[in-house]
Design an enzyme around this catalytic site. Structure first.
Site: not given
Lengths: 201, 249
Positions: A80, A181, A183
């Site tokens: 990001c 992202h 994650e």
């Protein structure tokens, strides 16, 4: 195989709990650090980032990590804002960034159909080949939260579109980065993190 | 988090609740929901904040974004929740009491973290914002017109709006597409529809007619009446742009 030691660069203010949990779910231990020695010695380095470019650069400079990042030779993943920090500059507060990747992050164009920040799941289109993309293809969705993005260039591995195309995944030498992202991107994101851990050191 | 799962002031039951939250989080994650929102609907009227011990446990199991709402009144409240791994915080009553709070949150954490929940009630053709909506005895009009409040909130830095149309809530007669479309025209940030989902067609309608960025629902998912994979297949079939269900690895 020993577990790769992942150093997550502490750029301050960034919410990295979810990143650490995601790494733990795929069996990787991580440390959050701003210690140059630990970063230099790690098998893998992640540069995360939530917040504003100028403030994050300021923090990296204040600890001297800005110069160190460009010298790293192990695989480095920018996420990001971390991706935008790897670039030359950002239109956000006209910040000068690390200059590892050539390019300037520009503000996304807000339209009624494409509100900014771009928050949500967007499909990517792959346009390069790289071990980071193993098992990942065009049409896979990832979770984005951003107002700025890098244009499409020769380093682009995948693009996404929000009022125009931008770089979603890039690679240059040992540096890779995602605008989304991983994650928070379910199975596809987890796959990308696994691929990152498997990149040859 | 609904009434049945929220302890009525009995603290020792908290652990059982946490178990339920984690179980639900895992189930919706496996079903490939795109985002989860955890509301403690009684936090604001009771003048307390959410019990946060579960936030990090939720963050540990979820690989999709999630938002926490309920009685967040200070920067420290928000910081604690975000540090535990939540992606966003949502505020409602505290923002109405102190609109400047939206500005402070956005400056500190960035607009992308700051969701404004709006409970909008229609009375004689006028849409008004309500606060403390978790408790019928404390619920009250905030004496603000819905669209002007949303415009002010986004100017102050709210990065996302969840518009709960109270007249539709729980009735399962469909989202209030008219109101949502009117807000959509004035809203430059992502707009999430809430309140009224009863069938898969209702989801298709709200995307088609109101142009919202997301649709939130609780009861139809909790009851198992609508399964998320089925809903996604249905919406994809209607050419609605949605993350398709992928096969597990």
């Amino acid at each position: 195989m020993t577990r790769p030691a992942v150093a997550i660069i502490d750029s301050g203010g960034a919410n990295i709990a979810s990143l650490r949990y995601a790494l733990r779910r795929i069996g990787a231990d991580s440390v959050l650090t701003s210690d140059p020695a630990r970063i230099r010695d790690a098998d893998r380095v992640i540069l995360p980032g939530v917040g504003a470019a100028a403030a994050a650069m300021e923090r990296l400079r204040s600890t001297g990590i800005d110069a160190l990042i460009g010298e790293l030779t192990q695989p480095v993943l920018g996420i990001c804002l971390g991706m935008q920090l790897l670039a030359s500059a950002s239109e956000e507060d006209e910040a000068t960034c690390l200059g590892i990747i050539e390019g300037t992050s520009g503000k996304l164009a807000a339209t009624p159909e494409t509100p900014v920040p771009n928050m949500g799941w967007c499909p990517i289109r792959c346009c390069g080949s790289h071990p980071l993309l193993d098992g990942i293809g065009s049409g896979d969705y990832f979770y984005f939260v951003h107002s700025y993005a890098l244009p499409v260039a020769d380093y682009t591995l995948a693009t996404a579109d929000h009022g125009g195309p931008f770089t979603a995944i890039l690679a240059r030498a040992n540096f890779v980065a995602t605008q989304f992202h991983p994650e928070r991107s379910a199975v596809a994101g987890s796959r990308l993190l696994v691929n990152f851990l498997r990149l040859p050191a | 988090m609904r009434e049945g799962k929220v302890v009525k002031g009995v603290r020792f039951r908290d652990h059982r609740i946490v178990g339920d939250i984690i179980e639900l989080a895992e189930r919706y994650c496996a079903d490939q929901a795109d985002e989860l929102v955890f509301y403690d609907i009684t936090a604001s009227p009771d003048g307390r904040t959410v019990d946060r011990s579960w936030v990090s446990r939720v963050a540990a199991v979820l690989d999709i974004p999630f938002c926490v709402a309920g009685g967040i009144r200070t920067i420290a409240d928000a910081e604690e929740i975000l540090n535990q791994g939540a992606d966003k915080i949502s505020i409602n009553s505290p923002a109405l009491e102190d609109p400047e709070f939206i500005t402070r949150l956005a400056r500190r954490f960035g607009s992308q973290c700051v969701v404004l929940g709006v409970d909008s009630h229609e009375l004689q053709g006028r849409y008004e914002v309500y606060r403390n909506t978790g408790d019928p005895t404390k619920m009250a009009s905030a004496a603000r017109e819905t669209v002007s409040w949303i415009v002010e909130a986004q100017e102050r830095g709210a990065g996302e709006i969840v518009l709960n149309c109270m007249n539709q809530d729980g009735v399962r007669q469909g989202y209030d597409c008219g109101q949502l479309a009117a807000v959509r025209r004035r809203c430059n940030v992502p707009l999430i529809a809430s309140g009224g989902a009863g069938s898969m067609q209702h989801f298709a309608d709200v995307f088609d007619r109101a142009g919202v960025d997301g649709a939130l629902a609780a009861s139809v998912f909790h009851s198992g009446e609508i399964r998320i994979p089925d809903l996604k297949a249905f919406l994809s079939g209607r050419q609605i742009d949605i993350r398709p269900v992928s096969k597990p690895e």
